[in-house]
Design a protein around this motif. Structure first.
Motif, PDB file in Angstrom:
ATOM      1  N   ASN A  84      40.061  27.461  44.978  1.00 46.49           N
ATOM      2  CA  ASN A  84      41.372  27.113  45.062  1.00 46.49           C
ATOM      3  C   ASN A  84      42.331  26.680  43.666  1.00 46.49           C
ATOM      4  O   ASN A  84      42.935  25.940  43.768  1.00 46.49           O
ATOM      5  CB  ASN A  84      41.713  25.962  46.014  1.00 46.49           C
ATOM      6  CG  ASN A  84      41.652  26.249  47.612  1.00 46.49           C
ATOM      7  OD1 ASN A  84      41.719  27.517  48.126  1.00 46.49           O
ATOM      8  ND2 ASN A  84      40.703  25.315  48.026  1.00 46.49           N
ATOM      9  N   LYS A  85      42.221  27.631  42.751  1.00 49.51           N
ATOM     10  CA  LYS A  85      42.657  27.359  41.321  1.00 49.51           C
ATOM     11  C   LYS A  85      44.020  28.404  41.461  1.00 49.51           C
ATOM     12  O   LYS A  85      44.859  28.160  40.298  1.00 49.51           O
ATOM     13  CB  LYS A  85      41.724  27.724  40.367  1.00 49.51           C
ATOM     14  CG  LYS A  85      40.489  27.093  40.155  1.00 49.51           C
ATOM     15  CD  LYS A  85      39.728  27.187  38.919  1.00 49.51           C
ATOM     16  CE  LYS A  85      38.532  26.341  38.834  1.00 49.51           C
ATOM     17  NZ  LYS A  85      37.579  26.751  37.561  1.00 49.51           N
ATOM     18  N   GLY A  88      43.393  35.746  38.579  1.00 51.47           N
ATOM     19  CA  GLY A  88      42.429  34.998  39.473  1.00 51.47           C
ATOM     20  C   GLY A  88      41.462  35.622  40.175  1.00 51.47           C
ATOM     21  O   GLY A  88      41.191  36.855  40.051  1.00 51.47           O
ATOM     22  N   ASN A  89      40.785  34.628  41.075  1.00 48.74           N
ATOM     23  CA  ASN A  89      39.649  35.333  41.637  1.00 48.74           C
ATOM     24  C   ASN A  89      39.842  35.987  43.277  1.00 48.74           C
ATOM     25  O   ASN A  89      39.884  35.311  43.964  1.00 48.74           O
ATOM     26  CB  ASN A  89      38.735  34.002  42.008  1.00 48.74           C
ATOM     27  CG  ASN A  89      37.269  34.507  42.514  1.00 48.74           C
ATOM     28  OD1 ASN A  89      37.155  35.652  43.095  1.00 48.74           O
ATOM     29  ND2 ASN A  89      36.382  33.942  42.187  1.00 48.74           N
ATOM     30  N   TRP A  90      40.666  36.940  43.041  1.00 47.43           N
ATOM     31  CA  TRP A  90      41.026  37.762  44.240  1.00 47.43           C
ATOM     32  C   TRP A  90      39.862  38.345  45.037  1.00 47.43           C
ATOM     33  O   TRP A  90      39.778  38.554  46.327  1.00 47.43           O
ATOM     34  CB  TRP A  90      41.992  38.917  43.708  1.00 47.43           C
ATOM     35  CG  TRP A  90      43.501  38.689  43.498  1.00 47.43           C
ATOM     36  CD1 TRP A  90      43.649  38.046  42.397  1.00 47.43           C
ATOM     37  CD2 TRP A  90      44.715  38.675  44.241  1.00 47.43           C
ATOM     38  NE1 TRP A  90      45.088  37.910  42.266  1.00 47.43           N
ATOM     39  CE2 TRP A  90      45.633  38.310  43.451  1.00 47.43           C
ATOM     40  CE3 TRP A  90      44.897  39.568  45.332  1.00 47.43           C
ATOM     41  CZ2 TRP A  90      46.810  38.169  43.857  1.00 47.43           C
ATOM     42  CZ3 TRP A  90      46.214  39.551  45.856  1.00 47.43           C
ATOM     43  CH2 TRP A  90      47.287  38.955  44.976  1.00 47.43           C
ATOM     44  N   ASP A 101      39.610  33.481  46.029  1.00 48.35           N
ATOM     45  CA  ASP A 101      39.873  32.322  45.396  1.00 48.35           C
ATOM     46  C   ASP A 101      39.050  30.853  45.931  1.00 48.35           C
ATOM     47  O   ASP A 101      39.770  30.083  46.381  1.00 48.35           O
ATOM     48  CB  ASP A 101      41.351  31.821  45.532  1.00 48.35           C
ATOM     49  CG  ASP A 101      41.778  30.645  44.558  1.00 48.35           C
ATOM     50  OD1 ASP A 101      41.011  30.540  43.345  1.00 48.35           O
ATOM     51  OD2 ASP A 101      42.741  30.086  44.529  1.00 48.35           O
ATOM     52  N   ARG A 103      46.154  32.222  42.685  1.00 49.86           N
ATOM     53  CA  ARG A 103      46.208  33.655  42.078  1.00 49.86           C
ATOM     54  C   ARG A 103      47.552  34.040  41.653  1.00 49.86           C
ATOM     55  O   ARG A 103      48.512  33.280  42.303  1.00 49.86           O
ATOM     56  CB  ARG A 103      45.557  34.615  43.375  1.00 49.86           C
ATOM     57  CG  ARG A 103      44.102  34.273  43.565  1.00 49.86           C
ATOM     58  CD  ARG A 103      43.597  34.876  44.926  1.00 49.86           C
ATOM     59  NE  ARG A 103      44.488  34.431  46.078  1.00 49.86           N
ATOM     60  CZ  ARG A 103      44.830  34.970  47.086  1.00 49.86           C
ATOM     61  NH1 ARG A 103      44.244  36.168  47.284  1.00 49.86           N
ATOM     62  NH2 ARG A 103      45.579  34.331  48.297  1.00 49.86           N
TER      63      ARG A 103
END
Length: 399
Positions: free
Chosen positions: A255-256, A246-248, A252, A258
């Protein structure tokens, strides 16, 4: 001669036609013909009560916020009877002689063997019904095999798979997360009895043990990442592999959700923490799930894990005792918060769907008159999606 996968999807009716070992028609949830067997009916009722009394989890419904603020209802398993973890995935294998030696391969060509496996699947389906109920009967055959077996069959409404064909005359029963969450209360007792007493060479090859912090009270992927840095997941030997999905980097922004994983997926033990609420589509959800996955690669998974999952999860990492033991004393508070979250979502839904009507009706009717016109005729009725709120109010701790 047909190729291995040159066949259509096969229905349960076709399975049953091929099986001469099928049991009597399962006419009701009692799973036996009771017209002339009152003793068996009473014995099963007693057995069912014991299974429910000793259950390690039950099914609850939580409410998430989906697209356009529409409520999304999600069924989840909740630990009970002092457990902190529940079973979220289960793979078990057994030798085909468990259901009858006639199903072993003995010189059949490919077409004959496929028909034999279909017939065996029909018989396995009856075992699934005994353990999990009618909804867990086999409903279809896939076009391909799975998990290194030649053929695979769908359990219920995608609750899992039965795989058969090859693999030293064994078969695999796989119950996925949805199947575990929706299974009837006490199913673990029936599976334990089957694999311990009836299965030939029965073996648990994978089990996932899960714990939910629905309100984000004590788990977060960031805190678990820091705890791993401090050695909370180090059990001796080599330092475990850690991955961030995920987008660390940018925290994020969309808000998908992590995910933090600890360990190697191909090894016998693997842990993950992930923002499940966000992955389910609720961008504001604080729901975090912890999962410990055991595989029989380098260990024997005891059958007792079916009855005492927390015992095996709590001992998996040094930090788990401090993370989860306190949660027992906090469960009433957690239930109160969960119930209130469900109730708030319900009121939001009513406001969005009927708020304008209510405002208009109040111009010529009193609130009491409106309530009398729209409420259910049964004053004791409780929506299934709000039964956790109802239970909380009965126990006296709903807000």
């Amino acid at each position: 001669m047909s190729s291995l996968n040159d066949y259509p999807t096969v229905s349960p009716t076709d399975f049953l036609k091929d099986s001469d070992l099928r049991v009597d028609t399962l006419i009701n949830n009692m799973r036996v013909t009771h017209a002339t067997m009152p003793q068996k009916r009473a014995a099963y009722a007693h057995e069912l009560m014991q299974a429910k009394n000793n259950a390690i989890s039950k099914t609850e419904t939580i409410v998430l916020t989906g697209k356009n603020n529409k409520p999304v209802y999600k069924s989840v398993a909740v630990p009970c009877n002092g457990q902190e973890f529940f079973i979220d995935w289960l793979n078990i294998t057994a030798h085909i002689s468990t259901i009858g030696k006639k199903y072993q391969r003995n010189g059949q060509d490919d077409e004959q063997y496929m028909a034999l496996c279909q017939s065996a699947a029909a018989e396995i389906s009856t075992h699934l019904v005994r353990m999990f109920g009618k909804r867990y009967a086999i409903t279809a055959q896939n076009q391909t095999g799975r998990n290194f077996y030649k053929y695979s069959f769908v359990i219920g409404e995608n609750y899992g798979l039965v795989c058969i064909g090859g693999q030293r005359d064994s078969f695999l029963i796989m119950i996925n997360g949805t199947g575990c969450a929706l299974a009837p209360t006490g199913w673990q007792s029936y599976v334990h009895q089957w694999i311990d007493k009836k299965a030939v060479n029965g073996k648990i090859t994978r089990v996932d043990l899960a714990h939910d912090d629905i309100n984000g009270d004590y788990l977060s992927v960031d805190a678990m990442d820091e705890l791993e840095t401090l050695g909370g997941f180090h059990c001796g030997g080599a330092t475990p592999t850690v991955q961030h999905m995920g987008n660390w980097k940018h925290n994020d922004p969309y808000n998908k959700g992590r995910t933090l994983t600890i360990g190697n997926r191909s090894s016998g033990k693997y842990c993950r923490f992930y923002e499940k609420g966000k992955k389910e589509g609720d961008k504001e959800s604080p729901w975090v799930r912890c999962e410990v996955e055991y595989k029989a690669n380098d260990r024997i998974i005891p059958f007792d894990v079916l009855l005492n999952p927390s015992k095996y999860a709590m001992g998996s990492y040094p930090c788990f005792e401090g993370l989860f033991l306190f949660e027992s004393s906090e469960r009433i508070k957690t239930n109160r918060k969960t119930a209130q979250v469900n109730l708030n979502h319900a009121f939001d839904w009513i406001k969005n769907q009927t708020g304008k009507y209510m405002s208009f009706f109040r111009t010529f009717l009193s609130d009491a008159e409106i309530l009398q016109l729209i409420k259910n005729d049964d004053d004791t009725a409780v929506p299934k999606r709000l039964h956790l709120c109802h239970q909380a109010s009965i126990l006296g701790y709903a807000a």
